[in-house]
Scaffold this motif. Structure first.
Motif, mmCIF file in Angstrom:
data_model
loop_
_atom_site.group_PDB
_atom_site.id
_atom_site.type_symbol
_atom_site.label_atom_id
_atom_site.label_comp_id
_atom_site.label_asym_id
_atom_site.label_seq_id
_atom_site.Cartn_x
_atom_site.Cartn_y
_atom_site.Cartn_z
ATOM 1 N N PHE A 60 -6.267 3.082 10.729
ATOM 2 C CA PHE A 60 -4.741 2.947 11.094
ATOM 3 C C PHE A 60 -4.714 1.301 11.436
ATOM 4 N N SER A 61 -5.702 0.615 11.845
ATOM 5 C CA SER A 61 -5.572 -0.779 12.022
ATOM 6 C C SER A 61 -5.565 -1.341 10.345
ATOM 7 N N THR A 62 -6.319 -0.891 9.371
ATOM 8 C CA THR A 62 -6.259 -1.278 8.134
ATOM 9 C C THR A 62 -5.098 -0.995 7.301
ATOM 10 N N ILE A 63 -4.344 0.064 7.821
ATOM 11 C CA ILE A 63 -2.829 0.428 7.327
ATOM 12 C C ILE A 63 -1.983 -0.707 7.687
ATOM 13 N N GLN A 64 -2.084 -1.001 9.035
ATOM 14 C CA GLN A 64 -1.055 -1.895 9.548
ATOM 15 C C GLN A 64 -1.255 -3.219 9.198
ATOM 16 N N GLY A 65 -2.391 -3.577 8.852
ATOM 17 C CA GLY A 65 -2.907 -4.636 8.256
ATOM 18 C C GLY A 65 -2.204 -5.014 6.872
ATOM 19 N N ILE A 66 -2.403 -3.977 6.142
ATOM 20 C CA ILE A 66 -1.740 -4.002 4.520
ATOM 21 C C ILE A 66 -0.208 -4.135 4.888
ATOM 22 N N VAL A 67 0.375 -3.369 5.809
ATOM 23 C CA VAL A 67 1.846 -3.551 5.681
ATOM 24 C C VAL A 67 2.184 -5.214 5.975
ATOM 25 N N PHE A 68 1.338 -5.995 6.971
ATOM 26 C CA PHE A 68 1.920 -7.301 7.189
ATOM 27 C C PHE A 68 1.442 -8.251 6.077
ATOM 28 N N VAL A 69 0.474 -7.907 5.233
ATOM 29 C CA VAL A 69 -0.081 -8.496 4.404
ATOM 30 C C VAL A 69 0.817 -8.536 3.193
ATOM 31 N N GLY A 70 1.622 -7.266 2.738
ATOM 32 C CA GLY A 70 2.645 -7.037 2.087
ATOM 33 C C GLY A 70 3.779 -8.035 2.341
ATOM 34 N N LEU A 71 4.369 -7.959 3.768
ATOM 35 C CA LEU A 71 5.350 -8.708 4.360
ATOM 36 C C LEU A 71 5.181 -10.349 3.865
ATOM 37 N N ALA A 72 4.026 -10.667 4.177
ATOM 38 C CA ALA A 72 3.826 -12.128 3.916
ATOM 39 C C ALA A 72 3.654 -12.506 2.370
ATOM 40 N N ALA A 73 3.076 -11.543 1.632
ATOM 41 C CA ALA A 73 2.956 -11.718 0.269
ATOM 42 C C ALA A 73 4.222 -11.722 -0.516
ATOM 43 N N GLY A 74 5.289 -10.914 -0.053
ATOM 44 C CA GLY A 74 6.323 -10.507 -0.738
ATOM 45 C C GLY A 74 7.238 -11.609 -1.105
ATOM 46 N N PRO A 75 7.516 -12.550 -0.103
ATOM 47 C CA PRO A 75 8.376 -13.844 -0.487
ATOM 48 C C PRO A 75 7.537 -14.793 -1.356
ATOM 49 N N TRP A 76 6.355 -14.974 -1.311
ATOM 50 C CA TRP A 76 5.367 -15.537 -2.165
ATOM 51 C C TRP A 76 5.339 -15.173 -3.545
ATOM 52 N N PHE A 77 5.179 -13.873 -3.642
ATOM 53 C CA PHE A 77 5.068 -13.465 -4.945
ATOM 54 C C PHE A 77 6.423 -13.616 -5.930
ATOM 55 N N SER A 78 7.495 -13.509 -4.896
ATOM 56 C CA SER A 78 8.719 -13.445 -5.635
ATOM 57 C C SER A 78 8.966 -14.821 -6.071
ATOM 58 N N GLY A 79 8.502 -15.903 -5.249
ATOM 59 C CA GLY A 79 8.625 -17.234 -5.749
ATOM 60 C C GLY A 79 8.007 -17.611 -6.829
ATOM 61 N N LEU A 80 6.752 -16.959 -7.108
ATOM 62 C CA LEU A 80 6.135 -17.152 -8.462
ATOM 63 C C LEU A 80 6.751 -16.475 -9.781
ATOM 64 N N VAL A 81 7.389 -15.277 -9.274
ATOM 65 C CA VAL A 81 7.846 -14.536 -10.562
ATOM 66 C C VAL A 81 9.380 -14.991 -10.960
#
Length: 281
Positions: free
Chosen positions: A143-164
């Motif tokens: 459960f903690s891993t899944i929740q961590g993946i969610v927050f990693v995705g939320l943090a990485a989304g804008p950064w990835f969009s800025g690169l693309v």
């Protein structure tokens, strides 16, 4: 939300202004306090409506997932989310019927998503799916891993969009929603075609349609009464888990889970209020 509020206020004042004056003052009007207040009211209506319907429907869909499997509930949530995104696309088209009555039609999205349980139902089914596929001792870590993946995705989304996306690129509103709908459709196809079912369908103990007793003893009134009772149980039972309970070997009752539930409730309310007050758009 600000675009819808601005359009509604400008439509109310069109009869008092010339077309040239309308275009010259539209940008200024959309940043006024009246527009922001109306946008906040629209957003509050959307959030409140979806939250209330989700609270009512989550218990029902969670119980349905226990009986008929997790995949149908996940698929229904994704369909509701897609309807929510489509609603935003339709109301942003100013010349369409939906755009001319955007304040009313925008409520169709949260109604549909709320009726299928919303994000609370999705989170509950995801946790149930994870529990079906893991051993008792490893669930907290999963459960903690899944929740961590969610927050990693939320943090990485804008950064990835800025690169693309190029720095000078601007993404139109409809294109952004189209991209979101495409991702939701991809997830829906994955769940329906690839993701395995974690729970075999089971027969509920109080299912009157598959009961061993003769069907002729059940009249329509009894069927309706049974469904109403099941609905009330599905609504109330999840809340009773936060009630104080006795702990073996300890005097009195434990209020730990009650306090945790109150803290979580206040935390979620503060998040919703901060979103409404800080970003009326």
């Amino acid at each position: 939300y600000r675009a819808i509020a601005c359009r509604a206020l400008n439509a109310e004042e069109d009869s008092h202004r010339s077309s040239l004056q309308y275009f010259l003052t539209a940008a200024e009007d959309c940043s006024s306090a009246a527009v922001q207040a109306r946008a906040a009211r629209i957003q509050a209506s959307v959030v409140t409506l979806m939250s209330v319907l989700s609270a009512i429907a989550t218990g029902f869909w969670s119980r349905l997932g226990d009986v008929h499997g997790r995949k149908p509930v996940l698929a229904l949530f994704l369909l509701g989310a897609i309807c929510m995104e489509l609603t935003y696309v339709l109301v942003m088209r100013q010349e369409s019927l939906f755009g001319r009555h955007a304040e009313g039609f925008i409520l169709a999205g949260p109604i549909l998503e709320g009726l299928v349980g919303g994000l609370s139902s999705f989170n509950g089914v995801v946790h149930a799916y994870t529990s079906d596929c893991t051993r008792h001792g490893s669930r907290s870590g999963i459960f903690s891993t899944i929740q961590g993946i969610v927050f990693v995705g939320l943090a990485a989304g804008p950064w990835f969009s800025g690169l693309v996306l190029p720095k000078s690129a601007t993404l139109e509103v409809e294109n952004a929603f189209a991209l979101s709908i495409s991702l939701l459709l991809a997830v829906l196809i994955y769940i329906l075609s690839i993701c395995p079912e974690s729970r075999e369908p089971t027969l509920p103990e109080d299912d009157i349609y598959h009961s061993e007793r003769p069907l002729f003893t059940w009249d329509p009134v009894a069927v309706i009464r049974s469904h109403i009772v099941q609905f009330i149980k599905a609504l109330v039972i999840p809340i009773t888990m936060f009630a104080p309970r006795s702990v073996p070997g300890r005097p009195g009752k434990s209020y730990n889970l009650t306090l945790v539930g109150m803290a979580l409730f206040l935390y979620l309310v503060s998040i919703v209020l901060s979103l409404i007050l800080s970003s009326p758009e």
